[in-house]
Design a protein around this motif. Structure first.
Motif, PDB file in Angstrom:
ATOM      1  N   PHE A   5     -39.997 -47.925  19.132  1.00 27.65           N
ATOM      2  CA  PHE A   5     -39.989 -45.981  19.369  1.00 27.65           C
ATOM      3  C   PHE A   5     -39.010 -46.497  18.427  1.00 27.65           C
ATOM      4  O   PHE A   5     -37.431 -46.917  18.212  1.00 27.65           O
ATOM      5  N   PRO A   6     -38.910 -44.739  17.569  1.00 31.12           N
ATOM      6  CA  PRO A   6     -40.564 -44.135  17.476  1.00 31.12           C
ATOM      7  C   PRO A   6     -41.826 -44.601  16.930  1.00 31.12           C
ATOM      8  O   PRO A   6     -41.419 -45.931  15.728  1.00 31.12           O
ATOM      9  N   PRO A   7     -42.925 -44.771  17.301  1.00 30.21           N
ATOM     10  CA  PRO A   7     -44.147 -45.406  16.489  1.00 30.21           C
ATOM     11  C   PRO A   7     -43.985 -45.659  14.401  1.00 30.21           C
ATOM     12  O   PRO A   7     -43.361 -44.345  14.175  1.00 30.21           O
ATOM     13  N   PRO A   8     -44.202 -46.411  14.605  1.00 29.06           N
ATOM     14  CA  PRO A   8     -44.339 -46.437  12.790  1.00 29.06           C
ATOM     15  C   PRO A   8     -45.403 -45.304  12.147  1.00 29.06           C
ATOM     16  O   PRO A   8     -45.338 -44.769  10.948  1.00 29.06           O
ATOM     17  N   ALA A   9     -46.389 -44.990  12.952  1.00 29.63           N
ATOM     18  CA  ALA A   9     -46.852 -43.850  12.184  1.00 29.63           C
ATOM     19  C   ALA A   9     -48.191 -43.171  12.938  1.00 29.63           C
ATOM     20  O   ALA A   9     -48.132 -43.093  14.284  1.00 29.63           O
ATOM     21  N   LEU A  10     -48.034 -42.331  12.958  1.00 29.59           N
ATOM     22  CA  LEU A  10     -49.057 -40.708  13.788  1.00 29.59           C
ATOM     23  C   LEU A  10     -50.597 -41.589  13.718  1.00 29.59           C
ATOM     24  O   LEU A  10     -51.430 -41.665  12.808  1.00 29.59           O
ATOM     25  N   THR A  11     -51.531 -41.240  14.820  1.00 33.22           N
ATOM     26  CA  THR A  11     -52.716 -41.411  14.617  1.00 33.22           C
ATOM     27  C   THR A  11     -53.104 -40.631  16.077  1.00 33.22           C
ATOM     28  O   THR A  11     -52.927 -39.772  17.357  1.00 33.22           O
TER      29      THR A  11
END
Length: 171
Positions: A5-11
């Motif tokens: 967290f935070p995620p490495p990429a948005l999906t």
């Protein structure tokens, strides 16, 4: 696998997965149907209440107005329990009719307040002129009053729809 967290990429992957499921589409259709019907009921009742409240002065007008907007300010859990206690003996607690009625009751205050705000600037001489020219009360309402207050009615309807579509607790 470890999570970061935070995620490495948005999906948007999970939105796609959810929208492939038929039960999600069925729930969206039902929510839209209930919201549209509740909005229609809230529009009619809210507009009539606002027009009636704006035309006359009478004792306890403030108390009536408070009662009409109570669903906006009362905690939604209280509304849900009260609705259940009221609807259960009448056989409406597990029905679409009951669901539409309670959603309409939650949306009507938005219609009442927006229509009342629109009616604050309404010129009542237009109604008098229409009546003096031979139009009846209903014809005057639909041909004179409603077109002038339509923006308030539409705004209230949008709020009522959003309120109904988003409501989970009472449902």
């Amino acid at each position: 696998k470890s999570y970061v967290f935070p995620p490495p990429a948005l999906t948007t992957r999970w939105f796609g997965v959810a929208l492939e499921r038929e039960d999600v589409w069925a729930a969206l259709r039902l929510s839209a149907e209930v919201a549209l019907l509740a909005t229609a009921v809230a529009m009619v009742l809210g507009t009539l209440a606002a027009v009636g409240l704006s035309r006359t002065t009478f004792p306890f007008k403030g108390a009536l107005m408070s009662l009409l907007i109570a669903p906006m300010v009362v905690p939604i859990v209280v509304v849900g329990v009260a609705t259940y206690l009221f609807f259960a003996p009448r056989g409406l607690s597990d029905s679409y009719t009951g669901l539409i009625l309670v959603h309409a009751a939650l949306g009507a205050p938005f219609v009442v307040t927006t229509v009342l705000a629109t009616l604050a600037g309404f010129n009542h001489n237009l109604v008098r002129a229409s009546l003096s020219l031979g139009a009846g009360p209903l014809q005057t309402f639909f041909r004179v009053t409603l077109p002038v207050i339509a923006p308030g009615v539409i705004s209230g309807a949008l709020f009522a729809f959003a309120t109904s579509f988003d409501e989970v607790v009472v449902t």
